[in-house]
Design a protein around this motif. Structure first.
Motif, short mmCIF file in Angstrom:
data_model
loop_
_atom_site.label_atom_id
_atom_site.label_comp_id
_atom_site.label_asym_id
_atom_site.label_seq_id
_atom_site.Cartn_x
_atom_site.Cartn_y
_atom_site.Cartn_z
N LEU A 293 0.83 -1.21 0.00
CA LEU A 293 0.00 0.00 0.00
C LEU A 293 0.86 1.25 0.00
CD1 LEU A 293 -2.92 0.97 0.10
CD2 LEU A 293 -2.79 0.95 2.59
N HIS A 294 1.96 1.24 0.74
CA HIS A 294 2.89 2.37 0.74
C HIS A 294 3.46 2.59 -0.66
CE1 HIS A 294 2.95 3.64 4.88
NE2 HIS A 294 3.16 2.41 5.32
N ARG A 295 3.79 1.49 -1.34
CA ARG A 295 4.32 1.63 -2.71
C ARG A 295 3.28 2.26 -3.63
NH1 ARG A 295 6.67 -3.50 -1.57
NH2 ARG A 295 4.92 -4.55 -2.59
N GLU A 296 2.04 1.82 -3.47
CA GLU A 296 0.97 2.41 -4.30
C GLU A 296 0.82 3.89 -4.00
OE1 GLU A 296 -0.67 1.09 -6.75
OE2 GLU A 296 0.30 -0.87 -6.54
N ILE A 297 0.88 4.24 -2.69
CA ILE A 297 0.75 5.65 -2.32
C ILE A 297 1.95 6.44 -2.84
CG2 ILE A 297 0.74 7.22 -0.35
CD1 ILE A 297 -0.85 5.15 1.20
N ASP A 298 3.15 5.87 -2.73
CA ASP A 298 4.34 6.55 -3.26
C ASP A 298 4.22 6.75 -4.77
OD1 ASP A 298 5.42 6.65 -0.75
OD2 ASP A 298 6.65 4.85 -0.99
N THR A 299 3.67 5.74 -5.46
CA THR A 299 3.47 5.86 -6.91
C THR A 299 2.50 7.00 -7.23
OG1 THR A 299 3.88 3.50 -7.20
CG2 THR A 299 2.74 4.64 -8.97
N ILE A 300 1.42 7.08 -6.45
CA ILE A 300 0.44 8.16 -6.67
C ILE A 300 1.08 9.52 -6.41
CG2 ILE A 300 -1.70 9.15 -5.78
CD1 ILE A 300 -2.66 6.31 -5.20
N GLN B 105 4.27 10.30 -6.58
CA GLN B 105 5.23 10.58 -7.64
C GLN B 105 4.53 11.03 -8.91
OE1 GLN B 105 8.42 10.67 -7.11
NE2 GLN B 105 8.90 11.28 -9.22
N LYS B 106 3.42 10.41 -9.24
CA LYS B 106 2.67 10.79 -10.45
C LYS B 106 2.12 12.22 -10.31
CE LYS B 106 -0.99 9.24 -13.57
NZ LYS B 106 -1.50 10.62 -13.77
N LEU C 159 2.46 17.81 -11.79
CA LEU C 159 2.67 19.20 -11.38
C LEU C 159 3.88 19.80 -12.09
CD1 LEU C 159 1.89 21.55 -9.53
CD2 LEU C 159 3.34 20.52 -7.76
N GLY C 160 4.94 19.01 -12.24
CA GLY C 160 6.13 19.49 -12.95
C GLY C 160 5.85 19.80 -14.40
N GLU C 161 5.06 18.94 -15.06
CA GLU C 161 4.71 19.20 -16.46
C GLU C 161 3.86 20.46 -16.60
OE1 GLU C 161 2.77 15.68 -17.76
OE2 GLU C 161 4.63 14.50 -17.95
N MET C 162 2.91 20.63 -15.69
CA MET C 162 2.10 21.85 -15.72
C MET C 162 2.97 23.07 -15.49
SD MET C 162 -1.18 20.52 -13.51
CE MET C 162 -1.94 22.14 -13.49
N ASP C 163 3.92 22.98 -14.58
CA ASP C 163 4.82 24.09 -14.28
C ASP C 163 5.67 24.44 -15.50
OD1 ASP C 163 6.10 25.85 -12.14
OD2 ASP C 163 7.85 24.72 -12.85
#
Length: 503
Positions: A151-158, A160-161, A166-170
């Motif tokens: 579950l932590h990995r899934e949360i980390d993946t979310i 990171q995405k 946000l970086g692409e929008m920036d």
């Protein structure tokens, strides 16, 4: 003599303190030398019994005779002949003592051979239960940790995405702002140059330069459209702890159950029943197991990784893992073919099976088969383990004209389910719906599969009635009958499973 020294001295005569007395009075429990025996027995108020020191303690001590205060009631012939000893004829003390000793011997034998080993077995079972509990706790802890890491990995993946988005929008916003900034800088540079040209013309005496001037103020007076960029925002969802718990997973709670000795079957280590899991929209195939048996009549899960099966053609019940590997084979006790055998697994993982022709319900412990229930006038069909550790058994009468369900606690029948509140049969008989089948076909094609749902209702698939009959656990509420639309005469209810959500 000093009493403190007496405890550490050699044995002495109680009267003269001569060491090493050869005699002993079994009535008074004192040591005597030969010289003192006469003095000791001279007291007429007490009857004495002087024996050699080696034979001390072998004399049976009798109570005082109420008629002869100085005598002991040994039931001697002269005492019997006396009329004043009439009560002695009613009770023989010797026989009473021998009888009591036989009772003591019997109790000792029972304690040593039956009761004590049973308690040792219970103590051993508790140790095994503690070990199993510790092992299961470690297993569940590891599973929870792994699930948490997943579950932590899934949360980390979310996370990171979201950061990448946000970086692409920036970057896109920065590109737009950069282009706009470049345009404004070019215009400012042109304005600056125009101001310098105008100052030069004012300070110059060159008439041609002044005459060639063209104003650009109208161009600069119209400012470019102002770019407005809305900044992105992050809106976190409100955490629903209860929903989060359900999504993460739950630990099934199993109540403690105490079984009365002699009334219930001993199921040590009450393990967890099937956990409460949400129903999935579409069935998911976990494994495809080839049992090489013709027509399975009974299937029961042993935990989540093994299954017991029985079917036509062999007098053997087999245990398979999910890979299709044969883990164990157990021949039935009677040797009859398993087409007349159905299986279930108790809460503690013990195999239970029915033997139709032998009229028995049997349990298998460490490959040892024991008969738990032997029916009279009835033959068992299917069997089901209940959430309370008991058994439900569907059965037909010997003449195949009646059917019922019995609830058992160990080998004791505690409930019989056969008629509704109007006295009508709840289940079809083995003869219903059959015209020309022979008895062997009748036996093989009229099993009433039985199960218990989470509401503790009794659910029975009734082939003869083409229905599933649900009997309320209180047996006082209406019974539900769900008719089944069968496509042809060969269709029938082959088995029955209930959901753990009350259906």
């Amino acid at each position: 003599m000093d009493s403190r020294a007496w405890l550490q001295d050699v044995l002495r005569c109680r009267l003269c303190e001569t060491p090493g007395p050869p005699l002993h009075c079994d009535i008074c429990h004192i040591h005597l030398c030969k010289a003192c025996v006469g003095e000791h027995i001279s007291d007429p108020s007490i009857e004495h019994k002087v024996v050699s020191f080696e034979n001390r303690g072998l004399t049976t001590y009798y109570p005082k005779c109420p008629k002869h205060s100085t005598k002991q009631c040994e039931l001697r012939s002269q005492c019997i002949s006396s009329s004043e000893h009439e009560q002695h004829r009613k009770f023989d003390i010797l026989e009473s003592i021998e009888h009591k000793k036989s009772i003591i011997q019997r109790d000792l034998q029972e304690l040593e051979k039956t009761i004590y080993p049973k308690y040792q077995e219970i103590a051993s079972t508790i140790l095994m239960q503690k070990a199993d509990l510790n092992k299961n706790t470690q297993k569940l802890t590891t599973a929870i940790d792994k699930h948490g890491e997943s579950l932590h990995r899934e949360i980390d993946t979310i996370i990171q995405k979201l950061k990448v988005d946000l970086g692409e929008m920036d970057s896109k916003h920065l590109d737009v702002l950069k282009k706009e900034e470049d345009k404004i800088k070019r215009t400012i540079s042109e304005i600056t140059q125009n101001i310098a040209d105008l100052k030069k013309s004012l300070n110059s005496n060159d008439a041609s330069l002044v005459s060639a001037y063209k104003s650009r103020n109208a161009q600069f007076r119209r400012p470019p459209p102002r770019l407005t960029i809305s900044l992105p925002s992050f809106t976190p969802q409100k955490l629903n702890k209860e929903q989060l718990f359900q999504q993460f997973g739950l630990i099934s709670k199993v109540p403690f159950k105490t079984e009365k000795p002699g009334c219930t079957m001993n199921f040590p280590g009450a393990e967890s029943s099937l956990p409460d899991r949400p129903l999935i929209d579409e069935p998911r195939l976990i494994a495809n197991i080839n049992t090489e048996q013709i027509g399975l009549c009974g299937v029961s899960c042993l935990r989540d990784d093994k299954i017991w099966v029985c079917g036509d053609g062999e007098n053997t019940i087999r245990l398979y893992d999910l890979g299709g590997n044969l883990a164990k084979s157990i021949p039935t006790k009677s040797g009859y073919k398993p087409s007349e055998t159905h299986v279930t697994v108790t809460l503690s993982g013990i195999l239970v099976y029915t033997d139709f022709r032998n009229r028995t319900v049997n349990i298998v412990k460490n490959t040892q088969i024991q008969t738990l229930i032997r029916l009279r006038g009835w033959k068992p069909r299917d069997v089901c383990s209940t959430s309370t550790g008991g058994l439900l058994v569907s059965m037909d009468s010997d003449d195949s004209r009646q059917a019922k369900v019995g609830r058992y606690s160990g080998s004791t029948a505690v409930q019989s389910i056969q008629f509704n509140d109007k006295g009508q049969p709840l289940f079809s008989s083995a003869l219903d719906g059959y015209i020309s089948f022979d008895r062997e076909t009748l036996i093989c094609n009229n099993s009433k599969y039985i199960s218990e749902n989470r509401n503790l209702d009794v659910c029975v698939s009734d082939l003869g009635a083409c229905a599933v009959v649900v009997v309320n656990r209180n047996f006082g509420l209406p019974t539900l009958v769900f008719p089944l639309l069968l496509r042809d005469s060969l269709s029938h209810v082959a088995s029955l499973q209930t959901a753990r959500v009350g259906s």
